[in-house]
Design a protein around this motif. Sequence first.
Motif, PDB file in Angstrom:
ATOM      1  N   UNK A 122       8.098  22.893  -8.615  1.00  0.00           N
ATOM      2  CA  UNK A 122       7.592  22.617  -7.281  1.00  0.00           C
ATOM      3  C   UNK A 122       6.646  23.730  -6.839  1.00  0.00           C
ATOM      4  N   UNK A 123       5.454  23.362  -6.405  1.00  0.00           N
ATOM      5  CA  UNK A 123       4.485  24.340  -5.939  1.00  0.00           C
ATOM      6  C   UNK A 123       4.761  24.705  -4.487  1.00  0.00           C
ATOM      7  N   UNK A 124       4.654  25.994  -4.202  1.00  0.00           N
ATOM      8  CA  UNK A 124       4.882  26.487  -2.845  1.00  0.00           C
ATOM      9  C   UNK A 124       3.557  26.996  -2.290  1.00  0.00           C
ATOM     10  N   UNK A 125       3.223  26.614  -1.056  1.00  0.00           N
ATOM     11  CA  UNK A 125       2.035  27.131  -0.388  1.00  0.00           C
ATOM     12  C   UNK A 125       2.403  28.462   0.258  1.00  0.00           C
ATOM     13  N   UNK A 126       2.255  29.524  -0.517  1.00  0.00           N
ATOM     14  CA  UNK A 126       2.656  30.848  -0.047  1.00  0.00           C
ATOM     15  C   UNK A 126       1.867  31.309   1.167  1.00  0.00           C
ATOM     16  N   UNK A 127       0.603  30.949   1.231  1.00  0.00           N
ATOM     17  CA  UNK A 127      -0.246  31.430   2.327  1.00  0.00           C
ATOM     18  C   UNK A 127       0.255  30.961   3.691  1.00  0.00           C
ATOM     19  N   UNK A 128       0.934  29.822   3.754  1.00  0.00           N
ATOM     20  CA  UNK A 128       1.410  29.294   5.025  1.00  0.00           C
ATOM     21  C   UNK A 128       2.785  29.777   5.433  1.00  0.00           C
ATOM     22  N   UNK A 129       3.420  30.585   4.588  1.00  0.00           N
ATOM     23  CA  UNK A 129       4.785  31.050   4.881  1.00  0.00           C
ATOM     24  C   UNK A 129       4.779  32.288   5.764  1.00  0.00           C
ATOM     25  N   UNK A 130       5.860  32.468   6.502  1.00  0.00           N
ATOM     26  CA  UNK A 130       6.017  33.680   7.314  1.00  0.00           C
ATOM     27  C   UNK A 130       6.293  34.871   6.405  1.00  0.00           C
ATOM     28  N   UNK A 131       6.139  36.062   6.951  1.00  0.00           N
ATOM     29  CA  UNK A 131       6.451  37.276   6.193  1.00  0.00           C
ATOM     30  C   UNK A 131       7.896  37.246   5.708  1.00  0.00           C
ATOM     31  N   UNK A 132       8.802  36.821   6.581  1.00  0.00           N
ATOM     32  CA  UNK A 132      10.229  36.810   6.233  1.00  0.00           C
ATOM     33  C   UNK A 132      10.502  35.854   5.081  1.00  0.00           C
ATOM     34  N   UNK A 133       9.852  34.692   5.091  1.00  0.00           N
ATOM     35  CA  UNK A 133      10.032  33.737   3.993  1.00  0.00           C
ATOM     36  C   UNK A 133       9.463  34.304   2.697  1.00  0.00           C
ATOM     37  N   UNK A 134       8.323  34.964   2.781  1.00  0.00           N
ATOM     38  CA  UNK A 134       7.712  35.545   1.580  1.00  0.00           C
ATOM     39  C   UNK A 134       8.567  36.657   0.994  1.00  0.00           C
ATOM     40  N   UNK A 135       9.080  37.549   1.851  1.00  0.00           N
ATOM     41  CA  UNK A 135       9.882  38.653   1.314  1.00  0.00           C
ATOM     42  C   UNK A 135      11.188  38.128   0.720  1.00  0.00           C
ATOM     43  N   UNK A 136      11.721  37.046   1.273  1.00  0.00           N
ATOM     44  CA  UNK A 136      12.913  36.426   0.690  1.00  0.00           C
ATOM     45  C   UNK A 136      12.595  35.874  -0.693  1.00  0.00           C
ATOM     46  N   UNK A 137      11.413  35.285  -0.866  1.00  0.00           N
ATOM     47  CA  UNK A 137      11.004  34.795  -2.183  1.00  0.00           C
ATOM     48  C   UNK A 137      10.763  35.950  -3.156  1.00  0.00           C
ATOM     49  N   UNK A 138      10.183  37.044  -2.652  1.00  0.00           N
ATOM     50  CA  UNK A 138       9.983  38.229  -3.500  1.00  0.00           C
ATOM     51  C   UNK A 138      11.327  38.716  -4.026  1.00  0.00           C
ATOM     52  N   UNK A 139      12.342  38.683  -3.179  1.00  0.00           N
ATOM     53  CA  UNK A 139      13.685  39.136  -3.591  1.00  0.00           C
ATOM     54  C   UNK A 139      14.255  38.282  -4.718  1.00  0.00           C
ATOM     55  N   UNK A 140      13.760  37.052  -4.864  1.00  0.00           N
ATOM     56  CA  UNK A 140      14.221  36.182  -5.956  1.00  0.00           C
ATOM     57  C   UNK A 140      13.346  36.329  -7.201  1.00  0.00           C
ATOM     58  N   UNK A 141      12.333  37.205  -7.131  1.00  0.00           N
ATOM     59  CA  UNK A 141      11.465  37.429  -8.287  1.00  0.00           C
ATOM     60  C   UNK A 141      10.182  36.623  -8.272  1.00  0.00           C
ATOM     61  N   UNK A 142       9.786  36.104  -7.127  1.00  0.00           N
ATOM     62  CA  UNK A 142       8.572  35.293  -7.010  1.00  0.00           C
ATOM     63  C   UNK A 142       7.343  36.211  -6.881  1.00  0.00           C
ATOM     64  N   UNK A 143       6.604  36.336  -7.976  1.00  0.00           N
ATOM     65  CA  UNK A 143       5.421  37.209  -7.988  1.00  0.00           C
ATOM     66  C   UNK A 143       4.301  36.677  -7.088  1.00  0.00           C
ATOM     67  N   UNK A 144       4.203  35.357  -6.982  1.00  0.00           N
ATOM     68  CA  UNK A 144       3.173  34.777  -6.118  1.00  0.00           C
ATOM     69  C   UNK A 144       3.415  35.119  -4.653  1.00  0.00           C
ATOM     70  N   UNK A 145       4.677  35.229  -4.267  1.00  0.00           N
ATOM     71  CA  UNK A 145       5.003  35.626  -2.889  1.00  0.00           C
ATOM     72  C   UNK A 145       4.556  37.064  -2.638  1.00  0.00           C
ATOM     73  N   UNK A 146       4.764  37.931  -3.627  1.00  0.00           N
ATOM     74  CA  UNK A 146       4.290  39.315  -3.490  1.00  0.00           C
ATOM     75  C   UNK A 146       2.770  39.333  -3.394  1.00  0.00           C
ATOM     76  N   UNK A 147       2.115  38.498  -4.187  1.00  0.00           N
ATOM     77  CA  UNK A 147       0.663  38.404  -4.119  1.00  0.00           C
ATOM     78  C   UNK A 147       0.174  37.957  -2.749  1.00  0.00           C
TER      79      UNK A 147
END
Length: 196
Positions: A1-26
Amino acid sequence: MLVNHAGLTDEALIALVATGDRDALGALYDRYGNLVFSLVVRIVGEGMAAEEVTQDAFMAVWRGAATFAPERGTFPTWLLTIARNRAIDELRRSRGRPLSNSEPLTPAKVILDGSPNYLEDTSLRRLVVSRALAELPAPQRQAVELAYFHGMTHHEIANYLGEPLGTVKTRIRLGMQRLRTSLQLGVTEAGHQHDA
């Protein structure tokens, strides 16, 4: 499933980073990379060191994403604190003398906490912050910048300026109060311009 990272809040992105999502860090880097780099340049100067410190700050976010606690502050405040600490460490290494981190000031907290999402635009935020700093009386601006951007304690600033400690503390306190007022007004004005 593709995630639109650009539209996510900072909190949602950092939660994804914690799961190892490199695109969220990007996505976080795209959102805040220029802001972090600008802060680091103010502390260590232009060049390779500033780029390395910026990258190191984001690597620290990657490694420590699970420790981010939104109840303690916003993501930008957390990120800028990491970047500031890394930059001061670099400054210590390059100058070969210790800088104290006691009595740390964090104008980033005043600048960013509670900012609405429309100030995620780093150029707009930079403009608001630059204007607010420029409006401070020179002695207050100098004391705040020495404390925050150079990592100096109140005592170090007093010695550096040849001013009484109480005078320095008052300048910093008044400067921070004025910054808070100016920034709140600047955020409101920027929001109205953004909405228009």
